[in-house]
Motif scaffolding. Structure first.
Motif, short mmCIF file in Angstrom:
data_model
loop_
_atom_site.label_atom_id
_atom_site.label_comp_id
_atom_site.label_asym_id
_atom_site.label_seq_id
_atom_site.Cartn_x
_atom_site.Cartn_y
_atom_site.Cartn_z
N VAL A 1 -40.97 25.37 -90.46
CA VAL A 1 -40.75 24.09 -89.78
C VAL A 1 -40.32 24.32 -88.34
N PHE A 2 -40.97 23.60 -87.42
CA PHE A 2 -40.56 23.58 -86.02
C PHE A 2 -39.90 22.24 -85.74
N LEU A 3 -38.84 22.27 -84.96
CA LEU A 3 -38.17 21.06 -84.49
C LEU A 3 -38.09 21.14 -82.97
N ILE A 4 -38.75 20.20 -82.31
CA ILE A 4 -38.80 20.19 -80.84
C ILE A 4 -38.03 18.98 -80.36
N SER B 1 -28.85 15.70 -82.15
CA SER B 1 -29.98 15.30 -83.00
C SER B 1 -30.57 16.50 -83.72
N THR B 2 -30.71 17.61 -83.01
CA THR B 2 -31.23 18.83 -83.61
C THR B 2 -30.33 19.31 -84.73
N GLN C 1 -36.99 26.37 -87.14
CA GLN C 1 -37.09 27.00 -85.83
C GLN C 1 -37.01 25.87 -84.80
N THR C 2 -35.99 25.92 -83.95
CA THR C 2 -35.76 24.84 -83.00
C THR C 2 -36.16 25.24 -81.58
N PHE C 3 -36.63 24.24 -80.85
CA PHE C 3 -37.02 24.41 -79.45
C PHE C 3 -36.42 23.26 -78.67
N ILE C 4 -35.75 23.58 -77.56
CA ILE C 4 -35.18 22.51 -76.74
C ILE C 4 -36.17 22.03 -75.68
N SER C 5 -37.30 22.72 -75.59
CA SER C 5 -38.34 22.26 -74.66
C SER C 5 -39.70 22.36 -75.33
N ALA C 6 -40.55 21.43 -75.00
CA ALA C 6 -41.90 21.41 -75.54
C ALA C 6 -42.70 22.61 -75.04
N GLU C 7 -42.40 23.07 -73.83
CA GLU C 7 -43.12 24.23 -73.29
C GLU C 7 -42.89 25.46 -74.14
N GLU C 8 -41.65 25.69 -74.55
CA GLU C 8 -41.34 26.85 -75.40
C GLU C 8 -42.09 26.76 -76.72
N ALA C 9 -42.11 25.58 -77.31
CA ALA C 9 -42.79 25.40 -78.58
C ALA C 9 -44.30 25.61 -78.43
#
Length: 130
Positions: free
Chosen positions: A3-6, A12-13, A30-38
């Motif tokens: 699972v990815f969480l962007i 919220s995360t 797996q968390t990402f604080i930016s859409a670019e990283e994801a």
């Protein structure tokens, strides 16, 4: 389940991750604080490691959720059979929900905070029961 969480909102995360694990949808998120990283992670990810579920916030700086979805279009065929995207947003704008239907990869539009019922529907749609 992978699972990815962007989402750029740390609270919220934290809450979303807590509910996903508590409800047994996955063991790790797996968390990402930016859409670019994801996006970079997805581009480099081999097919067998693609996430089954992506939770995507719409309102983020630099690259919005909409821009992320547009940037995924070259990979749509690769993702379509493996990945479902759930927009997870605090937006109450009906236009956002209607717009989400224009994207084949988007399975559903969920309002924050995620609830147990939302997770059960995701289980049903993905056919994955941990």
């Amino acid at each position: 389940m992978n699972v990815f969480l962007i989402d750029d909102d740390e609270l919220s995360t934290f809450l979303t991750r807590h509910w996903l694990v508590r409800e047994g949808l996955c063991e790790e998120v797996q968390t990402f604080i930016s859409a670019e990283e994801a996006l970079t992670s997805l581009e480099q990810c081999p097919d067998y490691l693609l996430p089954q579920v992506i939770f995507l916030d719409l309102n983020m700086p630099v690259m919005s959720g909409w821009e992320f979805l547009d940037a995924l279009s070259p990979q749509a065929a690769r993702l379509k059979s493996r990945t479902q995207i759930y927009i997870l947003t605090s937006s109450l704008d009906l236009n956002d929900e209607m717009r989400s239907k224009d994207y084949d990869l988007v399975a559903a539009f969920i309002h924050k905070p995620i609830k147990s019922e939302d997770i059960q529907l995701i289980r049903f749609h993905t056919g994955i029961y941990n």
